[in-house]
Design an enzyme around this catalytic site. Structure first.
Site: not given
Ligand code: GDG
Length: 751
Positions: A452, A658
């Protein structure tokens, strides 16, 4: 004649001769092979003759126990000697007369059926079957790889219905989801047939489906159940098994011969199922998902806590595949125990005892594993290294040793619960060695890994003292998926440089094995960000919006992590206010930082840095009626996030690096297509590869980012709409479920 041993043959002969004997036989998938549609599955002349002959035998009570409607059953079995149980027990016909069981108001099903029909129209092959007391969604004819997408939407509709109408439940059969009254189950047929057949009856039940398990479970000690294994293995209360409807007919024909006084040689006899301690047996699973953290399965509000609903993107993506295969998810429980205590592991069914439900298996971490594996090797070594932050990398022998040890612990738990041919899908940098430790335990089935986070270039990766060992072990996977072609290229270059491997663009040959490597970018479930929020949810975000007055909203949402570039983003916002003072008082930045790894010192430092920049900006630019930056160190629910995304004029997504970044995709999904906001996206997020219509920006170049932000805020409606339409098409084309299905399809194709 098969290889059944003598005692089995004797056992069956005794049962076949017993009087009175009651037979409860399911139709579809048991006596009649599955057809493409329910209409095409009709009992043929051979099946009808067999049933009628058995029903006419003295001392035998023959009951067809089916989910089919009564008119359909009656058309095929007009003879009153054949007893009929329709719609899983809602109606039954013994001695020629039908009776309805229980009072069921089918009215609420009308709207559900209509909604499912509208859904089925959009999914070629999907079919809604409306019966008197149930509605069934058949997806056998929906192309593999397209089923997951249908199911996510369907489950959304069905689960809402069931929550509102607790007298109904969803039951998953073989490639069919059925919504039926909770009070009606095939189990009711067992005492009924027993009573009709008379004192001392022995029963034989045959079925293939989870609905047949309800019958099996209430049988007595002298009765027998045969499960027909038409699909994947799952937990069963039956003690015997047969392969298909041909074998079922062969057994019933043999039984008929025995009762007619012949002594026919059995062509096939039911095979005994190996049952270890029946109460504790966890069935072997055909799909095992392994990730560091287990998905959260939260009880539905107001429910007794038995039924649970999942939260989280990865869970939504994988749920259909796990459910349809009766899969298991293995991960860390989230609990740490002192190093002197034994590590507990466990397995539970996520949703009560429904045999097709997802099972969860977990491992606790010892404190030293938490320290050396989780905080150490995973988050202190691999995370910064893979995100190309070499100066933040910490390395220790203890970390590497713990990394290997935890893999062994996961494999020790996985191996006994997984058939050696099962498909295994491991996730992320925490589990790079999992295929290796499972192959050492003899696992022969397909194993895939999805990373990821980014995979770094060779010069960065080779800083790791165990670089060659790590890549070597990863090549025990059959498929490794990455978010972007660049990550694939980086991995291939590392394998070519560090190992005597034969490397091409998409396959690496090493130690006589082949590993496929591919860019399979993850998606989201766009619908989840498009639904109108509940009124209670709206209020909190509305209150926040009121504090902004008329100012345009620029929104940042991330886990608090140094890779996300939050200080740079804030600084660029301040720089924009300097360069373009006309924005002062007219735009506010809301930065939501979700607490993450707060006990790791680097993360605590990052938090302090962010807070000091926020303080500086608000001190420097703030006015009585305008706060430039609102910084919220907390998490929000998905509905609140959607509402914020929709309200934001700019989605300010600027990580320094990312793997993908889902927030970028979620922001696009949540926009009003008639008046969309602008996505400003870092060129170093994996998402930038697919989302070229965003305003791409370089988060290391503060002046440039300030100008890009100004440009985004000024963008005219026609340009915003054009860009958004293209971005939305991308986000909708490959979503989370199609991603999971494509990964599993690609993994299956590797073999
Ligand atoms: C890893 C990789 C890759 C955020 N704030 C809240 C909340 N979120 C959710 C978002 C989104 C998720 O968290 C964050 O996903 P990201 O992709 O932006 O980042 P990582 O956590 O670092 O994820 C990344 C991912 O894996 C998938 O393969 O894209 O690059 O680092 O879904 O909506 N969710 C809730 N409350 C919040 O305050 N419920």
């Amino acid at each position: 004649m098969d290889g059944s041993n003598g005692s089995s043959a004797q056992h069956w002969l005794t049962l076949a001769r017993h009087t009175p004997l009651g037979i409860l036989c399911d139709l579809d998938g048991t006596l009649v092979p599955f057809a493409r549609t329910p209409e095409e599955a009709r009992p043929d002349a051979g099946a009808l003759e067999l049933v009628n002959t058995l029903a006419a035998l003295p001392g035998v009570t023959m009951a067809i126990v089916s989910g089919r409607p009564k008119s359909w059953l009656e058309a095929f079995f007009p003879s009153p000697h054949v007893f009929l149980v329709a719609e899983h027990g809602a109606a039954r016909r013994g001695m020629g007369a039908w009776e309805n069981i229980g009072k069921i108001d089918p009215a609420p099903l009308e709207e559900l059926a209509a909604r499912l029909e509208r859904l089925a129209e959009r999914h070629p092959g999907a079919l809604v079957e409306r019966k008197q007391t149930t509605v069934a969604l058949h997806y056998r004819q929906v192309q593999r790889g397209m089923r997951g997408e249908l199911l996510v939407e369907a489950y959304g509709i069905i689960d809402k219905f069931v929550a509102k109408n607790p007298s109904f439940e969803r039951l998953e059969g073989v490639l069919v989801a059925e919504i039926r009254p909770t009070s009606v189950k095939k189990s009711s047929a067992v005492p009924w047939v027993r009573e009709l057949a008379g004192a001392n009856t022995r029963l034989l039940a045959l079925g293939d489906d989870v609905t047949d398990e309800h019958m099996f479970r209430v049988l007595g000690a002298n009765d027998e159940a045969i499960v027909v294994r038409t699909t994947e293995r799952r937990r069963t209360a039956a003690r015997w098994e047969l392969d298909d409807s041909n074998e079922v007919r062969a057994v019933l024909r043999w039984l008929q011969g025995v009762r007619a006084g012949q002594t026919p040689l059995p062509v096939v006899l039911p095979r005994p199922l190996n049952r270890r301690a029946p109460e504790n047996v966890t069935p072997s699973r055909d799909l095992l998902v392994v990730s560091n953290r287990l998905p959260e399965f939260r009880p539905i509000d107001g429910d007794d806590g038995e039924r649970r609903r999942n939260v989280g993107g990865l869970v939504s993506a994988l749920e259909p595949a796990l459910r349809s295969r009766g899969g298991m998810w293995l991960g860390w429980s989230g609990k740490t125990v002192s190093s002197s205590e034994p590590v507990t592991t466990g397995v539970v069914n996520e949703a009560g005892d429904t045999s097709s439900s997802v099972q969860l298996a977990w491992v606790d971490y010892t404190e030293s594993w938490y320290q050396d594996y989780y905080s150490g090797f995973c988050n202190g070594t691999l995370w910064p290294l893979f995100h190309s932050f070499p100066s933040r990398v910490e390395m220790s022998d203890a970390g590497w040793a713990a990394y290997r040890e935890v893999h062994e612990a996961f494999a020790d738990l996985a191996a006994p619960h997984t058939s050696s041919r099962a498909t295994i899908w491991a996730h992320d940098y925490h589990l790079l060695l999992f295929a290796h430790v499972m192959r050492q335990r003899g696992h022969a089935g397909p194993m895939g890994h999805f990373l990821h986070i980014p995979f770094p270039s060779l010069d960065i990766f080779s800083m790791l003292p165990w670089a060659a060992q790590l890549v070597d072990a990863m090549l025990d996977y059959d498929l490794i998926g990455f978010h972007t072609p660049q990550h694939v290229t980086n991995f291939a270059a590392c394998a070519a440089a560090l190992l005597p491997a034969k490397v091409s663009d998409d396959v690496i040959k090493h130690r006589g094995r082949e590993t496929h490597i591919a860019a399979l970018p993850i998606g989201i479930i766009p619908d989840a960000f498009q639904e109108p929020p509940e009124p209670a949810v709206v209020e909190e975000v509305d209150a926040l919006m009121r504090t902004l007055g008329d100012a345009k909203l620029v929104l940042g949402v991330d886990r608090l992590d140094y890779t996300k570039g939050i200080p740079e983003r804030l600084t660029a916002f301040g720089r924009m206010l300097e360069m373009f003072p006309e924005w002062r008082g007219k735009v506010s930045l809301v930065q939501i930082s979700v607490p993450s790894r707060a006990d790791v010192p680097l993360y605590a430092e990052q938090r302090a840095t962010i807070e000091s920049i926020v303080g500086r900006l608000n001190g420097e630019f703030g006015e009585a009626a305008w706060v430039p930056v609102r910084y919220l160190y907390r998490s929000y629910g998905k509905e609140q996030l959607s509402q914020l995304y929709r309200a934001a004029a700019v989605g300010y997504v600027t990580p320094l690096r990312d793997g993908m970044n889902l927030v970028a995709k979620e922001y696009v999904a949540a926009q009003d297509p008639e008046d969309p906001g602008v996505l400003m996206l870092s060129q170093f997020a994996g998402a930038a590869v697919e989302m070229q219509d965003a305003v791409l920006t370089n988060p290391y170049y503060i002046d440039g980012m300030a100008r890009d932000l100004d440009r985004s805020l000024r963008m005219r409606l026609d340009e915003r709409k054009t860009r958004h339409a293209k971005l939305l098409a991308t986000v909708e084309r490959s979503n989370a479920v199609t991603w999971a299905e494509s990964f599993l399809d690609a993994l299956a194709a590797c073999r």
